[in-house]
Design an enzyme around this catalytic site. Structure first.
Site, PDB file in Angstrom:
ATOM      1  N   PHE A 155     -16.471  -5.269  49.197  1.00  0.00           N
ATOM      2  CA  PHE A 155     -15.685  -5.813  50.305  1.00  0.00           C
ATOM      3  C   PHE A 155     -16.514  -6.032  51.565  1.00  0.00           C
ATOM      4  CE2 PHE A 155     -12.710  -3.813  47.437  1.00  0.00           C
ATOM      5  CZ  PHE A 155     -11.714  -4.777  47.339  1.00  0.00           C
ATOM      6  N   PHE A 255      -7.975 -11.484  62.219  1.00  0.00           N
ATOM      7  CA  PHE A 255      -7.960 -12.621  61.296  1.00  0.00           C
ATOM      8  C   PHE A 255      -6.870 -13.650  61.572  1.00  0.00           C
ATOM      9  CE2 PHE A 255     -10.619 -13.490  57.687  1.00  0.00           C
ATOM     10  CZ  PHE A 255     -11.628 -12.577  57.912  1.00  0.00           C
ATOM     11  N   CYS A 266     -17.399 -16.818  49.712  1.00  0.00           N
ATOM     12  CA  CYS A 266     -16.318 -16.057  49.064  1.00  0.00           C
ATOM     13  C   CYS A 266     -14.947 -16.718  49.143  1.00  0.00           C
ATOM     14  CB  CYS A 266     -16.260 -14.653  49.655  1.00  0.00           C
ATOM     15  SG  CYS A 266     -17.731 -13.698  49.239  1.00  0.00           S
ATOM     16  N   LYS A 269     -14.262 -20.164  47.190  1.00  0.00           N
ATOM     17  CA  LYS A 269     -14.342 -20.091  45.718  1.00  0.00           C
ATOM     18  C   LYS A 269     -13.341 -19.070  45.153  1.00  0.00           C
ATOM     19  CE  LYS A 269     -18.014 -16.672  44.803  1.00  0.00           C
ATOM     20  NZ  LYS A 269     -17.144 -15.568  44.422  1.00  0.00           N
TER      21      LYS A 269
HETATM   22  N1  LIG Z   1     -21.753 -12.642  49.951  1.00  0.00           N
HETATM   23  C1  LIG Z   1     -20.710 -11.892  50.245  1.00  0.00           C
HETATM   24  O1  LIG Z   1     -20.354 -11.720  51.407  1.00  0.00           O
HETATM   25  C2  LIG Z   1     -19.942 -11.216  49.152  1.00  0.00           C
HETATM   26  C3  LIG Z   1     -19.026 -10.192  49.482  1.00  0.00           C
HETATM   27  C4  LIG Z   1     -18.323  -9.561  48.452  1.00  0.00           C
HETATM   28  C5  LIG Z   1     -18.517  -9.972  47.138  1.00  0.00           C
HETATM   29  N2  LIG Z   1     -19.383 -10.978  46.847  1.00  0.00           N
HETATM   30  C6  LIG Z   1     -19.579 -11.342  45.448  1.00  0.00           C
HETATM   31  O2  LIG Z   1     -20.781 -10.724  44.984  1.00  0.00           O
HETATM   32  C7  LIG Z   1     -21.446 -11.576  44.056  1.00  0.00           C
HETATM   33  C8  LIG Z   1     -22.846 -11.866  44.540  1.00  0.00           C
HETATM   34  O3  LIG Z   1     -22.766 -12.589  45.756  1.00  0.00           O
HETATM   35  P1  LIG Z   1     -24.043 -12.857  46.670  1.00  0.00           P
HETATM   36  O4  LIG Z   1     -23.548 -13.533  47.894  1.00  0.00           O
HETATM   37  O5  LIG Z   1     -24.831 -11.603  46.785  1.00  0.00           O
HETATM   38  O6  LIG Z   1     -24.833 -13.896  45.728  1.00  0.00           O
HETATM   39  P2  LIG Z   1     -26.284 -14.508  45.930  1.00  0.00           P
HETATM   40  O7  LIG Z   1     -26.229 -15.875  45.395  1.00  0.00           O
HETATM   41  O8  LIG Z   1     -26.747 -14.277  47.339  1.00  0.00           O
HETATM   42  O9  LIG Z   1     -27.205 -13.611  44.979  1.00  0.00           O
HETATM   43  C9  LIG Z   1     -27.120 -13.580  43.598  1.00  0.00           C
HETATM   44  C10 LIG Z   1     -28.484 -13.187  43.042  1.00  0.00           C
HETATM   45  O10 LIG Z   1     -28.381 -12.944  41.653  1.00  0.00           O
HETATM   46  C11 LIG Z   1     -29.584 -13.365  41.048  1.00  0.00           C
HETATM   47  N3  LIG Z   1     -29.415 -13.489  39.583  1.00  0.00           N
HETATM   48  C12 LIG Z   1     -28.830 -14.492  38.862  1.00  0.00           C
HETATM   49  N4  LIG Z   1     -28.874 -14.209  37.558  1.00  0.00           N
HETATM   50  C13 LIG Z   1     -29.477 -13.001  37.419  1.00  0.00           C
HETATM   51  C14 LIG Z   1     -29.795 -12.166  36.318  1.00  0.00           C
HETATM   52  N5  LIG Z   1     -29.488 -12.511  35.076  1.00  0.00           N
HETATM   53  N6  LIG Z   1     -30.422 -10.988  36.557  1.00  0.00           N
HETATM   54  C15 LIG Z   1     -30.723 -10.622  37.807  1.00  0.00           C
HETATM   55  N7  LIG Z   1     -30.444 -11.371  38.900  1.00  0.00           N
HETATM   56  C16 LIG Z   1     -29.824 -12.545  38.710  1.00  0.00           C
HETATM   57  C17 LIG Z   1     -29.912 -14.657  41.782  1.00  0.00           C
HETATM   58  O11 LIG Z   1     -31.284 -15.013  41.605  1.00  0.00           O
HETATM   59  C18 LIG Z   1     -29.563 -14.263  43.210  1.00  0.00           C
HETATM   60  O12 LIG Z   1     -30.673 -13.710  43.892  1.00  0.00           O
HETATM   61  C19 LIG Z   1     -20.551 -12.804  43.901  1.00  0.00           C
HETATM   62  O13 LIG Z   1     -19.689 -12.616  42.824  1.00  0.00           O
HETATM   63  C20 LIG Z   1     -19.757 -12.824  45.195  1.00  0.00           C
HETATM   64  O14 LIG Z   1     -18.521 -13.465  45.052  1.00  0.00           O
HETATM   65  C21 LIG Z   1     -20.108 -11.595  47.823  1.00  0.00           C
END
Ligand SMILES: NC(=O)c1ccc[n+]([C@@H]2O[C@H](COP(=O)([O-])OP(=O)(O)OC[C@H]3O[C@@H](n4cnc5c(N)ncnc54)[C@H](O)[C@@H]3O)[C@@H](O)[C@H]2O)c1
Length: 449
Positions: A155, A255, A266, A269
């Site tokens: 979160f 908010f 987030c 999508k």
């Molecule tokens: N960004 C946010 O604020 C946030 C907050 C809560 C939840 N999330 C969720 O968390 C997840 C990650 O989001 P993010 O923003 O960190 O994504 P991001 O795109 O910044 O990072 C994802 C990383 O995963 C790596 N990756 C892809 N395939 C891989 C594999 N097989 N092995 C190892 N690494 C691999 C990519 O190279 C990339 O560095 C998503 O599902 C997102 O919805 C994001």
């Protein structure tokens, strides 16, 4: 504890660094060798306040390792966090290919019990798919090793990710395994000292909780944007309305800021994916669809106001743009409202002179080839020779600019504010024409009319 994190993006890197900071031995694995190379050399590939010092401190202490080696990563931790991306698929559902690739890797290389933790935002039922993919690899190897798959959605907010992770409002864990519950309790024990923040539930409810939280927040924003469009048509001021309703504790002030639409990696999508999930089980999520539609329209409001002001002719105009990131304190441009605005301006023949405190590199990466874009080193440079100023992100440094400088630099003394940063009278005093979101009848734009 020894913990592995797959994915070193916003969530994976923050999770890894914060878990190392409280004493766990963490290995962060990513398939992107450039990212891992940078991290090993003390360079943080993303902008997130406080992250650099916490990463470097824990690397020096030997508690935080980086690797591109899957086998090494699987061998390292009894707890294996999956924090890879889940971008939208063509039909709007969450693309699980990266999550399932990690599951298969774990199945290929594990030699003993593992707790696999889904931290990525994933649709209801994904834990079963992860377990299935992992088990299929074990079957291929003829192994019967024990494992649990747990849902532990994240979160944190970009821009405050380290603080959020260190002091979470809640830690949701979905599992039906006592063993996994005990292990997750130990992982998060250091974050739980003030009071117990852990909420345990079944896996499917945990998966749905994450989508429900983001959909609720997106709903609040779209609701306010809808009311702001009404306020413009009715001659009311949305900022007064916001204060008026926020004072009701059942509504609250959080908010309910009107603006030029939500973006980021987030909300857009996740709302789409939840609506898609609903459709898959023969339910039409009418509210979610409306939240999304209102947001998409809201991202065009600034362009409509600019275009309306210039009589529909933007050919040859130069627009100064302050703020490119989808929100302050991040360099993330995913689904940013600035992108919709810039693309519309270019299509209409206008040029953009843009400035953002952190997202310039990312903008360069995305739009480097665009002839209609000039990235400027300061917010003042962006104003030079421009016809009008538009504000897309509420960075602190935009909150009290020198209005004299703005009015002298612009050929038309007009400011379009997508985040309602200023009091209209303040700008009027400095001879500026001010268009904000939902602030009275003169703010009317074409969208939705
Ligand atoms: N960004 C946010 O604020 C946030 C907050 C809560 C939840 N999330 C969720 O968390 C997840 C990650 O989001 P993010 O923003 O960190 O994504 P991001 O795109 O910044 O990072 C994802 C990383 O995963 C790596 N990756 C892809 N395939 C891989 C594999 N097989 N092995 C190892 N690494 C691999 C990519 O190279 C990339 O560095 C998503 O599902 C997102 O919805 C994001």
């Amino acid at each position: 504890m020894k913990i592995t994190i797959f994915g070193t993006g916003y969530v994976g890197l923050v999770t890894g660094a914060c878990l190392a900071d409280v004493g766990h031995e963490v290995l962060c694995m990513d398939v992107d060798p450039e990212k891992i190379d940078k991290l090993r050399n003390g360079i943080i590939p993303i902008y997130e306040p406080g992250l650099e010092s916490i990463v470097n401190h824990n690397v020096s202490a030997g508690r935080l390792l980086f690797s591109t080696d899957t086998q090494e990563a699987v061998a390292h931790g009894e707890v294996q966090f999956i924090a890879v991306g889940t971008p939208p698929d063509e039909d709007g559902s969450a693309d699980l290919q990266y999550v399932l690739a990690v599951a298969r890797s774990i199945g290929q290389y594990m030699t003993g019990y593992k707790v696999v933790v889904d931290k990525s935002t994933v649709p209801v039922g994904t834990a079963d798919k992860v377990a299935g993919a992992l088990r299929a690899e074990l079957d291929k190897r003829g192994e019967e090793l024990d494992f649990d798959v747990v849902s532990n959605p994240e979160f944190l907010k970009e821009g405050a990710a380290v603080a959020d992770f260190m002091k979470p409002d809640r830690i949701i864990v979905g599992t039906d395994s006592d063993k996994a519950e005990g292990i997750l309790r130990e992982v998060y024990y250091p974050f739980n000292r003030n009071h117990d923040r852990m909420i345990f539930m079944d896996v499917r409810s945990a998966e749905l909780t994450k989508y429900a939280a983001n959909a609720m927040l997106a709903t609040k924003i779209s609701f306010m944007n809808e009311v702001s469009n009404l306020a413009e048509r009715l001659g009311a001021d949305i900022e007064s309305v916001r204060r008026g309703i926020g004072s009701d504790p059942r509504i609250g002030y959080h908010f309910i800021y009107p603006g030029c639409g939500y973006g980021g990696s987030c909300f857009p999508k996740d709302v789409t994916a939840l609506s898609r999930t609903a459709r898959d089980c023969d339910y039409e999520a009418r509210l979610l669809n409306a939240v999304e539609a209102v947001n998409m329209a809201q991202k065009h409001v600034l362009f409509d106001k600019v275009s309306h002001y210039f009589g529909g002719d933007l050919e040859g105009k130069t627009i100064a743009l302050w703020g490119l990131a989808f929100k302050p304190n991040t360099d993330d441009m995913r689904e940013a409202s600035s992108r919709v605005l810039m693309e519309s301006l270019w299509k209409a023949g206008a040029k953009v002179q843009a400035y953002d405190p952190e997202a310039m590199k990312e903008t360069q990466r995305i739009y480097g080839e665009e002839p209609g874009l000039q990235l400027c080193g300061t917010k003042e440079q962006a104003l030079k020779g421009a016809d009008a100023l538009v504000i897309c992100t509420e960075w602190k440094e935009f909150r009290l600019p020198d209005f004299e400088v703005i009015s002298e630099a612009l050929s038309h003394p007009v400011v379009f504010d997508g985040r309602n940063l200023y009091e209209p009278e303040m700008l009027e005093r400095h001879g500026l024409i001010y268009y904000a979101i939902g602030r009275g009848r003169n703010q009317f734009s074409a969208t939705g009319s």
